[in-house]
Write a protein that holds these residues in place. Sequence first.
Motif, PDB file in Angstrom:
ATOM      1  N   LYS A 323     -18.051   9.006 -16.337  1.00  0.00           N
ATOM      2  CA  LYS A 323     -16.910   9.624 -15.663  1.00  0.00           C
ATOM      3  C   LYS A 323     -17.175  11.118 -15.457  1.00  0.00           C
ATOM      4  O   LYS A 323     -16.919  11.670 -14.389  1.00  0.00           O
ATOM      5  CB  LYS A 323     -15.649   9.427 -16.497  1.00  0.00           C
ATOM      6  CG  LYS A 323     -14.489  10.292 -16.048  1.00  0.00           C
ATOM      7  CD  LYS A 323     -13.286   9.468 -15.762  1.00  0.00           C
ATOM      8  CE  LYS A 323     -12.162  10.329 -15.235  1.00  0.00           C
ATOM      9  NZ  LYS A 323     -11.088   9.548 -14.688  1.00  0.00           N
ATOM     10  N   SER A 328     -17.257   8.056 -11.944  1.00  0.00           N
ATOM     11  CA  SER A 328     -16.870   6.645 -11.794  1.00  0.00           C
ATOM     12  C   SER A 328     -15.782   6.315 -12.802  1.00  0.00           C
ATOM     13  O   SER A 328     -15.800   6.777 -13.944  1.00  0.00           O
ATOM     14  CB  SER A 328     -18.078   5.728 -11.938  1.00  0.00           C
ATOM     15  OG  SER A 328     -18.804   6.016 -13.088  1.00  0.00           O
ATOM     16  N   SER A 329     -14.838   5.495 -12.344  1.00  0.00           N
ATOM     17  CA  SER A 329     -13.611   5.249 -13.107  1.00  0.00           C
ATOM     18  C   SER A 329     -13.906   4.663 -14.481  1.00  0.00           C
ATOM     19  O   SER A 329     -14.626   3.676 -14.610  1.00  0.00           O
ATOM     20  CB  SER A 329     -12.724   4.297 -12.313  1.00  0.00           C
ATOM     21  OG  SER A 329     -11.939   3.530 -13.176  1.00  0.00           O
ATOM     22  N   GLU A 330     -13.322   5.285 -15.514  1.00  0.00           N
ATOM     23  CA  GLU A 330     -13.545   4.774 -16.862  1.00  0.00           C
ATOM     24  C   GLU A 330     -12.877   3.419 -17.053  1.00  0.00           C
ATOM     25  O   GLU A 330     -13.293   2.637 -17.918  1.00  0.00           O
ATOM     26  CB  GLU A 330     -13.045   5.785 -17.900  1.00  0.00           C
ATOM     27  CG  GLU A 330     -11.554   5.764 -18.227  1.00  0.00           C
ATOM     28  CD  GLU A 330     -10.703   6.461 -17.176  1.00  0.00           C
ATOM     29  OE1 GLU A 330     -11.245   6.846 -16.121  1.00  0.00           O
ATOM     30  OE2 GLU A 330      -9.483   6.610 -17.405  1.00  0.00           O
ATOM     31  N   THR A 500     -13.792  15.062 -21.577  1.00  0.00           N
ATOM     32  CA  THR A 500     -13.801  13.631 -21.268  1.00  0.00           C
ATOM     33  C   THR A 500     -14.791  12.890 -22.156  1.00  0.00           C
ATOM     34  O   THR A 500     -14.467  11.851 -22.737  1.00  0.00           O
ATOM     35  CB  THR A 500     -14.181  13.422 -19.793  1.00  0.00           C
ATOM     36  OG1 THR A 500     -13.265  14.160 -18.991  1.00  0.00           O
ATOM     37  CG2 THR A 500     -14.137  11.961 -19.424  1.00  0.00           C
TER      38      THR A 500
END
Lengths: 655, 304
Positions: A323, A328-330, A500
């Motif tokens: 991410k 890219s979407s977790e 994150t």
Amino acid sequence: MTHDPHPRPSQTAARIALAAATTAAAGMLLFPLATLGRGFTADAALLHLSGSVLNLTSNPETPLPAVGATVTLGWLTLALLAATIFGAVRRERWFWLTGLLSFLSALAAVLLLGGGLNSEMARVASDTALRPGAKRQLRNFYDGGGMHLGLVLPILGGLIAAGAGLSARPKVWDRLNRLRSLLVPAVAIGLAVVVGALVVLIVQPVVNLSGQPLTLWGSWLAKSDLVYFVYSSLFAPVTSLNPLLDSLKLATPLIFTGLSVAFAFRTGLFNIGAPGQLTMGAIGAMLVGVYAPAALGWLLLPLSVIAAGVGGALWGAIPGLLKARFGSSEVINTIMLNYIASAVFIFLIGTESFPFLGRTYNLPIKAEGFEPRSQELQEAAHLPTLLELLNVGRDGTVALSIGLLVALAAYFVARRLLRGRLHALIALAVAVVAGALTWRIGIPVQVAGSQLNASFLIALACVALFGTLMWRTATGYALRAVGHSPKAAEYGGISVARGTILAMTLAGMFAGLAGTHYVNGGALDEYRLKGNMPVNVGFDGIAVALMGQSTPGGVVAASLLFGTIDTGGVDVDQKLDKVNKDIVTVLKALIVLFIAAGGFLSRRVLDPPPPQLDAPGPAKAASGPEPLPNLGLTSTEVSNRAASDHSSAHKDSQA
Amino acid sequence: MNELFTQLLTTAFLVTFIRSVVPLLLTAMGGLFSERSGVVNIALEGLIIFGALAGAVSTLVLEPVVGAAAPWLGWLAGMLVGGLIAWIHAVVSIKYRADQVISGTAINLLAAGVPPVILTALFGSSTESPKVEQALPLWGVGDLRFSPPVFFAFLTVIVTWYVLYRTPYGLRLRATGEQPGAAASMGVNVRRMRYSAVILSGILAGTAGVFLSIGNLDSYVRNISAGMGFIALAALIFGQWKPLGVLAATLLFGFLQALSITLGGTDLLPPTLVTALPYLITIIALIFTGRANAPKALGRPYEG
């Protein structure tokens, strides 16, 4: 400004009281008042407010406890509820009193009934004792008796009505307002319970062993008894020690996964990867526990626990990295990693050998035999059960040490009293000393062997770590800032990417540590990795985190609730033929759904309008502040404590 | 390696390939409508399960009554139930402005709990339904025979492309997903557009489920979807939210799944690890696409 010592309850408060009292009164008439006893297959003898008894058991001659006073108290409660309804309609000042009284009289009825049932139970027990040859009963018939919907509803309704009536007083309102954050979970649970009840009503036919056909009224009572039986079984573990320990055992992994999801939520991330992280943690714990050299001795256990944390942390770090680096979407990545972890898991413990490019290689991890499971852990890597750990009894007696409780209490008291830079550390030291001093003092208890193990303590340590890290450190501040508004955090000099990755790593670590419960703690009935590890516990973590509002204390409370209904679900599964423990899964899913929808409550209830929007004009100001419509409070009173509401309103606008 | 190629160049592989593509394609096309309207639909996995369950159960119930028409009515039931469950997702996430990912996850959790309850109540087993006597018919020649949802799936791509780019509805849908405020100011009813798109996604995912339970197998079994909903979602992202891109992505993922099924039977690779291959490729694929071209309002509740 004139002071009104007895302000009238607000419009909303009166409406709430009216609804609660009416529901309770209707419930008293429509549902049974009490279960006088219950057989093994949930067949019951039911008492209605009218005094009539509906016997659904196979034995029509069953002696039943005396119920005269209970029914009389029931009628008194009904009269008090009627008075409350009258008072609520007219918005009288006194209706909290009748509400409180109906609560008390219903409670008295329950206690009276409990007394009657207890004496019956004692009679049966002495009867069996007198006849030593007699077959032992599986379960005392009167043991399953007690209050029913007809008494539960007035207890709840009376309490709500009393609270609503008293909310006109500023002090009580203050207390109630602090509970506002519980509103959504409470309403969500309530709605889920109602929907679950409908499912039970549709799915499960009436249990009637009496051989007599039921009248329409009788079958209604029997149907409502089914619903009550299911829920009273689900929530039963609260009342006795052994099921309570069982429910704590089931709650332990939920605390871990709940913390995992909650930690990510705080940073604005959604971690659906707890099942995979849990699996990898369990694999890590198993690898160290089985294959580390035995020469390490007592170090084996801490190393194995650390390996569980590291396994989960690595599995959580991957989506965090992806991410942060590629955006890219977790959400999708954690789901994919769940499937990959599951494949690795089955690969490791499912086969002894595997093919690779035409050759066959051996894999030593799977134990001999048909069942998919790993080798057993070395003795030194076992976590003791909590009972072993806390038992200070001598000569084979069991006595639970009170040291742990005293230490906890000492910690919180010291935290409250002390101020200054090192207050947390000093409080910790006080707790350790207090715990050590009281360790030898034990309470003798009667408990069967319980699998509740020391991973429960690891879970509590994680709770403390979560709270300290998130609210007492600069890192925690940075993480929460990223969660609130990534852009603002970035401008504030906080690295969103770093936050994150860190958040996902720690979230993964929490979930991975749940592996210690299953592998080191022997919660799978053996001290090894087994194919029956319940990975969906990872998904339950989502529900737990949502219900606990992503706070450590909330997560523990929600885990305990879910552990309780999971334990009770097994009981329901045994007794009813059409309702199985999947009803618990349905309830959890509904709770998540309803919490997501804010309990279908209007925003005015959840987030009261900020007082400045309602600022009184010059004309109004002369006559003093007006009560706000939904609070029954003046705007100045609200503005004094608006800080917390502001922050939550702010969060909403972010989302 | 020759062995591998001979196994890939067979009709059997082609059939496996197409059967792997169809549920992904149907689900991803459904997801396309939902996400183009701005609603994240992570519930696709659950919608497939509900569709599969409804298809199998209603076929079983209707068989004694209507005979050969039962599977067709089962298909219809699967679509209806899929649409109904999607409507729940729509209400929670559009009307009550819930976090769409959480709402979708709740639907997926529901799909784990409800089927066992229904199966136990009707058939006494919590894991699978009895076998249907008549599944959907197979159409085609020789070994290449498929049930009707297969043809329906490929037709859906063309229809979706046409609807999205050549009709007023498609224009409004795309506008709703990009700039709901602007769309609303042009007289588009944003909520109604989103409701219709989410329900449509439920209908298509339900069809995918029907294909799995009575088109591919002849009963509902637990975990019948096996993560296809999530792979479809990944294919949707990989295909950049465009019908033809999604077609290409599902063909790729379908190929990988068929490959893992075929390779699983050989002694080339450990079968359990091969099953993880599509998921691994998905992660790698997402690295290269990310969220760059997502509809701009995706995941944001409409406040107007």
